[in-house]
Write a protein that holds these residues in place. Structure first.
Motif, PDB file in Angstrom:
ATOM      1  N   TRP A  26       0.735  -1.334  -0.326  1.00 12.92           N
ATOM      2  CA  TRP A  26      -0.382  -0.078  -0.139  1.00 12.92           C
ATOM      3  C   TRP A  26       0.847   1.599   0.317  1.00 12.92           C
ATOM      4  N   LEU A  27       0.975   2.133  -1.112  1.00 10.84           N
ATOM      5  CA  LEU A  27       2.126   2.825  -1.826  1.00 10.84           C
ATOM      6  C   LEU A  27       2.280   3.572  -0.665  1.00 10.84           C
ATOM      7  N   SER A  28       1.102   4.363   0.061  1.00 11.22           N
ATOM      8  CA  SER A  28       0.734   5.888   0.969  1.00 11.22           C
ATOM      9  C   SER A  28       1.944   5.323   2.345  1.00 11.22           C
ATOM     10  N   GLU A  29       1.676   4.244   2.787  1.00 11.12           N
ATOM     11  CA  GLU A  29       2.654   3.238   3.914  1.00 11.12           C
ATOM     12  C   GLU A  29       3.942   3.291   3.764  1.00 11.12           C
ATOM     13  N   LEU A  30       4.432   3.380   2.775  1.00  7.44           N
ATOM     14  CA  LEU A  30       6.323   3.270   2.488  1.00  7.44           C
ATOM     15  C   LEU A  30       6.442   5.107   2.279  1.00  7.44           C
ATOM     16  N   THR A  31       5.364   5.746   1.350  1.00  3.32           N
ATOM     17  CA  THR A  31       5.947   7.220   1.367  1.00  3.32           C
ATOM     18  C   THR A  31       6.224   7.930   1.843  1.00  3.32           C
ATOM     19  N   HIS A  32       5.231   8.067   3.013  1.00  2.00           N
ATOM     20  CA  HIS A  32       5.567   9.046   3.976  1.00  2.00           C
ATOM     21  C   HIS A  32       6.342   8.602   5.180  1.00  2.00           C
ATOM     22  N   ILE A  33       6.731   7.689   5.157  1.00  2.00           N
ATOM     23  CA  ILE A  33       7.779   6.919   6.558  1.00  2.00           C
ATOM     24  C   ILE A  33       8.976   7.576   5.302  1.00  2.00           C
ATOM     25  N   TYR A  34       9.672   7.359   4.316  1.00  2.00           N
ATOM     26  CA  TYR A  34      10.454   7.494   3.191  1.00  2.00           C
ATOM     27  C   TYR A  34      10.808   9.359   3.392  1.00  2.00           C
ATOM     28  N   HIS A  35       9.494   9.932   3.229  1.00  7.80           N
ATOM     29  CA  HIS A  35       9.855  11.074   3.114  1.00  7.80           C
ATOM     30  C   HIS A  35       9.829  12.307   4.417  1.00  7.80           C
ATOM     31  N   ASN A  36      10.016  11.692   5.600  1.00  8.59           N
ATOM     32  CA  ASN A  36      10.095  12.229   6.714  1.00  8.59           C
ATOM     33  C   ASN A  36      11.868  11.759   7.564  1.00  8.59           C
ATOM     34  N   ALA A  37      11.819  10.578   6.442  1.00  3.89           N
ATOM     35  CA  ALA A  37      13.619   9.726   7.085  1.00  3.89           C
ATOM     36  C   ALA A  37      14.557  11.251   6.114  1.00  3.89           C
ATOM     37  N   LYS A  38      13.642  11.444   5.241  1.00  4.74           N
ATOM     38  CA  LYS A  38      14.745  11.540   3.859  1.00  4.74           C
ATOM     39  C   LYS A  38      14.431  13.182   4.937  1.00  4.74           C
ATOM     40  N   GLU A  39      13.828  13.438   4.727  1.00  6.38           N
ATOM     41  CA  GLU A  39      14.128  14.937   5.185  1.00  6.38           C
ATOM     42  C   GLU A  39      15.308  14.707   6.728  1.00  6.38           C
TER      43      GLU A  39
END
Length: 231
Positions: A26-39
């Motif tokens: 489920w895409l959003s379950e990866l994108t949000h943690i990925y985005h926050n981690a990259k920030e």
């Protein structure tokens, strides 16, 4: 803080057992943690049981559920390329991370619960007081993890995960291989859920963090990053 490392584990399963319906991450379950981690400048590694391509659940790409952040990543060719070349769990099994994050999607119900390598990775990190996080069906990856004392990791732990009611709303009761809510309770978990199905719910119990459903993705990422910053 820029030396912190997150391991995200995603499914490699693209179909339900009946072979009629597609599934996956489920895409959003990866994108949000990925985005926050990259920030935060964290190192972010994505792995799956066998490595290689990550199937995306087509339901998670529908406009009604696809939030802007996830849509932007889906339209990013570099992100798509990265998702096609995940590491295998065997490749990273000896590495230590600050957080192990089990992303969801119905595909995880097939290749997470009985994966011995995944169980060992979660056990070692949990016993080393690292953050262990799981969202939605990814929580199923915690079901069979036993600690060094032989007890199930989730026994007596406050935990959440996709509910049987939500499975009904998603029209997947007849497709799924098991009832995740019931399975978590059978393991002795202190199972909790949102008052209203399909709304955000994140539960923390020490270094164990779980999210109920896709609508918990944003809050889940925030809570995980907060916990990592405290450590």
């Amino acid at each position: 803080m820029d030396n912190l490392k997150i391991l995200a584990i995603v499914t490699g399963t693209s179909m339900y057992a009946n072979g009629n319906l597609k599934t996956g991450l489920w895409l959003s379950e990866l994108t949000h943690i990925y985005h926050n981690a990259k920030e935060q400048g964290y190192e972010f590694i994505i792995a799956s049981p066998k490595g290689g391509n990550t199937p995306i659940d087509p339901e998670s790409l529908k406009p009604i559920v696809l939030d802007k952040l996830s849509k932007d990543y889906w339209n990013d060719s570099k992100f798509r390329e990265m998702m096609q070349h995940t590491k295998s769990l065997d490749e990273i099994s000896e590495s230590m991370f600050d957080c192990v994050y089990l992303a969801g999607g119905h595909g995880t119900m097939y290749d997470f619960p009985n994966n011995i390598t995944l169980q060992e990775i979660v056990k070692v990190h949990f016993e080393n007081n690292k953050v262990v996080a799981a969202i939605c069906h990814g929580v199923g990856g915690l079901l069979n993890v036993r600690l060094s004392n032989g007890e199930f990791l989730i026994k007596h732990k406050k935990i959440t995960g996709f509910t049987w009611c939500e499975e009904s709303i998603a029209k997947r009761k007849k497709e799924v291989p098991f009832n995740l809510e019931a399975a978590l309770k059978e393991r002795g978990a202190n199972y909790q859920k949102a008052l209203i199905p399909m709304t955000s719910k994140v539960v923390s119990d020490g270094s164990l963090i779980t999210g109920e459903n896709p609508f918990s993705s944003k809050e889940m990422a925030k809570v995980v990053i907060q916990q990592l910053n405290i450590k």
